[in-house]
Design an enzyme around this catalytic site. Structure first.
Site, short mmCIF file in Angstrom:
data_model
loop_
_atom_site.label_atom_id
_atom_site.label_comp_id
_atom_site.label_asym_id
_atom_site.label_seq_id
_atom_site.Cartn_x
_atom_site.Cartn_y
_atom_site.Cartn_z
N GLU A 248 0.88 -0.93 -0.07
CA GLU A 248 -0.10 0.01 -0.08
C GLU A 248 0.90 1.29 -0.02
O GLU A 248 1.92 1.30 0.77
CB GLU A 248 -1.00 -0.17 1.44
CG GLU A 248 -2.08 0.57 1.05
CD GLU A 248 -1.99 2.21 1.30
OE1 GLU A 248 -1.86 2.92 0.85
OE2 GLU A 248 -1.80 2.33 2.84
N CYS A 282 -2.07 8.45 4.13
CA CYS A 282 -2.34 7.80 2.52
C CYS A 282 -3.59 8.19 2.05
O CYS A 282 -3.97 8.14 0.87
CB CYS A 282 -1.97 6.50 2.49
SG CYS A 282 -2.84 5.43 3.69
P1 NDP Z 1 9.50 5.00 2.78
O1 NDP Z 1 8.90 4.33 1.82
O2 NDP Z 1 10.94 5.12 2.70
O3 NDP Z 1 9.62 4.10 4.26
C1 NDP Z 1 8.55 2.99 4.56
C2 NDP Z 1 8.92 1.83 5.38
O4 NDP Z 1 9.85 1.22 4.48
C3 NDP Z 1 9.94 2.22 6.47
O5 NDP Z 1 9.98 1.30 7.48
C4 NDP Z 1 11.30 2.31 5.91
O6 NDP Z 1 12.37 2.27 6.96
C5 NDP Z 1 11.34 1.11 5.08
N1 NDP Z 1 12.19 0.96 3.81
C6 NDP Z 1 12.74 2.31 3.13
N2 NDP Z 1 13.69 1.62 2.25
C7 NDP Z 1 13.65 0.32 2.24
C8 NDP Z 1 14.22 -0.75 1.56
N3 NDP Z 1 14.95 -0.36 0.49
N4 NDP Z 1 13.78 -1.70 1.77
C9 NDP Z 1 12.75 -2.13 2.70
N5 NDP Z 1 12.23 -1.55 3.55
C10 NDP Z 1 12.80 0.08 3.31
O7 NDP Z 1 8.80 6.01 3.42
P2 NDP Z 1 9.37 7.42 4.03
O8 NDP Z 1 9.19 7.45 5.51
O9 NDP Z 1 10.67 7.84 3.64
O10 NDP Z 1 8.37 8.54 3.63
C11 NDP Z 1 8.56 9.39 2.13
C12 NDP Z 1 7.33 9.30 1.62
O11 NDP Z 1 6.39 8.17 1.39
C13 NDP Z 1 6.16 10.25 2.33
O12 NDP Z 1 6.38 11.54 2.00
C14 NDP Z 1 4.98 9.61 1.81
O13 NDP Z 1 4.67 10.44 0.66
C15 NDP Z 1 4.96 8.16 1.50
N6 NDP Z 1 4.66 7.49 2.47
C16 NDP Z 1 3.32 6.76 2.34
C17 NDP Z 1 2.96 6.25 3.49
C18 NDP Z 1 1.52 5.45 3.24
O14 NDP Z 1 0.77 5.42 4.18
N7 NDP Z 1 1.24 5.19 2.12
C19 NDP Z 1 3.42 6.04 4.88
C20 NDP Z 1 4.86 6.54 4.83
C21 NDP Z 1 5.27 7.27 3.61
P3 NDP Z 1 13.09 3.49 7.49
O15 NDP Z 1 12.09 4.47 8.12
O16 NDP Z 1 13.59 2.83 8.70
O17 NDP Z 1 14.21 3.70 6.68
#
Ligand code: NDP
Length: 483
Positions: A248, A282
């Site tokens: 998602e 989201c």
């Molecule tokens: P990310 O997609 O980077 O992070 C979401 C999760 O994925 C975190 O647990 C993160 O870990 C993890 N992650 C990051 N890179 C990897 C990887 N290569 N392999 C496996 N897991 C990984 O989102 P951000 O927190 O950087 O937010 C950036 C943007 O993403 C926001 O501004 C928003 O637009 C969107 N977002 C959307 C969400 C939703 O509900 N759909 C939720 C959050 C973000 P860690 O944070 O520890 O690096």
């Protein structure tokens, strides 16, 4: 200084090879704690332990599994005030939203506790004589769960609870911005009599431990919520190993405000949908598509409502909008405000950095009018308290604009016209549709997910979660000798 909070791996609380500090976004002088970062050896230990624990768990009686989930759910509900305060302190959402999130997480567990007892298959006669068929679901195996920071507990729980309910082991990597909520949940789960290694908490950076986790061939399924870019990376890794995947990834949700709608409902839905959770949802209403006949009145009232919202410390009474979660997210929001002006938007209110008694990541909620659907601010997910208004000449144009996006999570319409509401429900290309309600705000007992770039794989939540967390087995049974 207190000791760093540890990871929970193979039934033990293990210190990491490194740590991170976690600060309160409402008050950057408030150190919430220090948290261990798992290394690759610890991740492998978790993966090994998960495989054997999963076999024990799948063979454990249904009532024992039901009781464990029920206990976790009840404890979350009972401690929602305390844990909600921690969540709000860590993530920055107002206290009522933090408490509500923990309560909801408890409800996910109690709901899936009941689902444990509802695992009933199908039987059929074979097309061949004297052969019976039994169709049942089995656990998928070891599930990697990667959760975001915006709903630190609820998002993780709507994955962990069904994973455990349907007999799987879990390796959970929470977002590094919210480790305190993760440890609090892990402590509650660890109290239950689960096989060692059935549930593992592996904190660490996504680019490091997260990447190793998703690339592991020891994982049978990956459930992810986060950004589109990381989702695409995960999909590539999953395809390489033929790992089942469910994702998602946010959206660009639109609320269509029609000329026949109730203006009070429209303004309240837009304010709640666009600015709840500081716009970091989201399901946020980031595009407000407004019929020309009521456009000016709506913009006036929305602007007045947004300007009156109280932006302050998440734990302060009366706060309606807390801080943005991090400095980098705040910088990005400010860059989007700049872009909105450059693209020609009229800033009706907000979008400014503000100071409060404590130093935090505070900005005022912004309403931007006069925008076009093909501007970047209406194409890219901002994850910010910024709502963009787009004027539409007719219902048909509004519906076209709602659907003119690569995303497709939620959409909404404000109308009193039943035929129009019905047409919208059937023709909005989103996974969830709201009528006279904000685009944000969903239930736990029904499916959640979207279309296009918003979601990938089977739906989450409710009974539909069974599709992702199980694998179907079809058995053919012959009596072995003539009857
Ligand atoms: P990310 O997609 O980077 O992070 C979401 C999760 O994925 C975190 O647990 C993160 O870990 C993890 N992650 C990051 N890179 C990897 C990887 N290569 N392999 C496996 N897991 C990984 O989102 P951000 O927190 O950087 O937010 C950036 C943007 O993403 C926001 O501004 C928003 O637009 C969107 N977002 C959307 C969400 C939703 O509900 N759909 C939720 C959050 C973000 P860690 O944070 O520890 O690096």
């Amino acid at each position: 200084m207190s000791e760093a909070k540890r990871n929970f791996i193979a039934g033990e609380w293990l210190a990491g090879t490194s740590t991170i500090d976690n600060y309160n976004p409402s008050d950057l002088s408030d150190l919430i704690g220090t948290f261990a970062q798992a290394d690759k050896a610890q991740l492998h230990k978790a993966l090994d332990a998960a495989q054997s624990a999963q076999r024990i768990w799948a063979a454990t009686g249904l009532e024992a599994r039901h009781t464990a989930l029920m206990n976790i759910g009840n404890e979350l509900i009972q401690r929602s005030e305390e844990l909600g305060t921690l969540l709000s302190r860590e993530e920055g959402k107002p206290l009522a939203e933090g408490k509500g999130e923990i309560y909801r997480a408890g409800q996910f567990f109690t709901y899936y506790a009941a689902e444990v007892l509802r695992q009933i298959g199908d039987t059929a006669d074979s097309v061949r004589p004297n052969i019976e068929i039994d169709v049942r679901r089995e656990p998928v195996g070891t599930v990697a769960i990667i959760s975001p920071w915006n709903f630190p507990t609820a998002t993780a729980v709507w994955k962990i609870a069904p994973a455990l309910a349907f007999g799987n082991a879990v390796i959970w990597k929470p977002a590094n911005l919210v480790p305190a909520s993760a440890v609090a949940l892990a402590e509650i789960i660890a109290k239950q009599d689960l096989p060692a290694g059935l549930f593992n908490l592996v904190m660490g950076a996504g680019s490091d431990i997260g990447q190793s986790l998703i690339e592991s061939p020891a994982i049978d399924a990956i459930s992810f919520t986060g950004s589109l870019e990381v989702g695409q990376q995960i999909a590539r890794a999953a395809i390489g190993n033929l790992t089942k995947v469910q994702m998602e990834m946010g959206s660009k949700n639109a609320l269509a405000v029609m000329e026949d709608g109730d203006m009070d409902i429209a303004v309240a839905a837009a304010l709640g949908g666009a600015f709840g959770g500081t716009g970091q949802k989201c399901t946020a209403s980031s595009r407000l598509i407004v019929h020309k006949d009521i456009h000016d009145e709506f913009v006036d009232r929305l602007g007045a409502g947004a300007a009156a919202m109280v932006v302050d410390h998440a734990l302060r009474e009366g706060t309606q909008i807390g801080p943005v979660v991090s400095q980098s997210q705040l910088d990005e929001n400010m860059a989007y405000m700049e872009l909105a002006r450059k693209e020609g938007g009229e800033v009706i209110c907000g979008g400014e950095l503000v100071k409060r008694d404590t130093k935090g990541h505070y900005m005022t909620p912004a309403v931007i009018a006069g925008t076009k659907n093909d501007w970047r601010i209406n194409i890219e997910e901002m994850f910010a308290p910024i709502a963009c208004v787009i004027k539409a000449d007719s219902y048909d144009e509004a519906l076209h604009l709602v659907n003119d996006t690569k995303f497709g999570l939620t959409s909404g319409i404000i109308t009193r016209d039943l035929a129009r509401a019905s047409h919208f429900r059937r023709n909005a290309r989103t996974g969830c549709v709201m009528v006279n309600l904000p685009t944000a705000g969903t239930d736990y007992h029904v499916p959640f997910g979207g279309r296009g770039n918003s979601s990938y794989g089977p739906r989450e939540q409710g009974g539909y979660a069974v599709e992702f967390y199980t694998s179907v087995k079809t058995s053919y049974i012959s009596p072995g000798s003539p009857v």
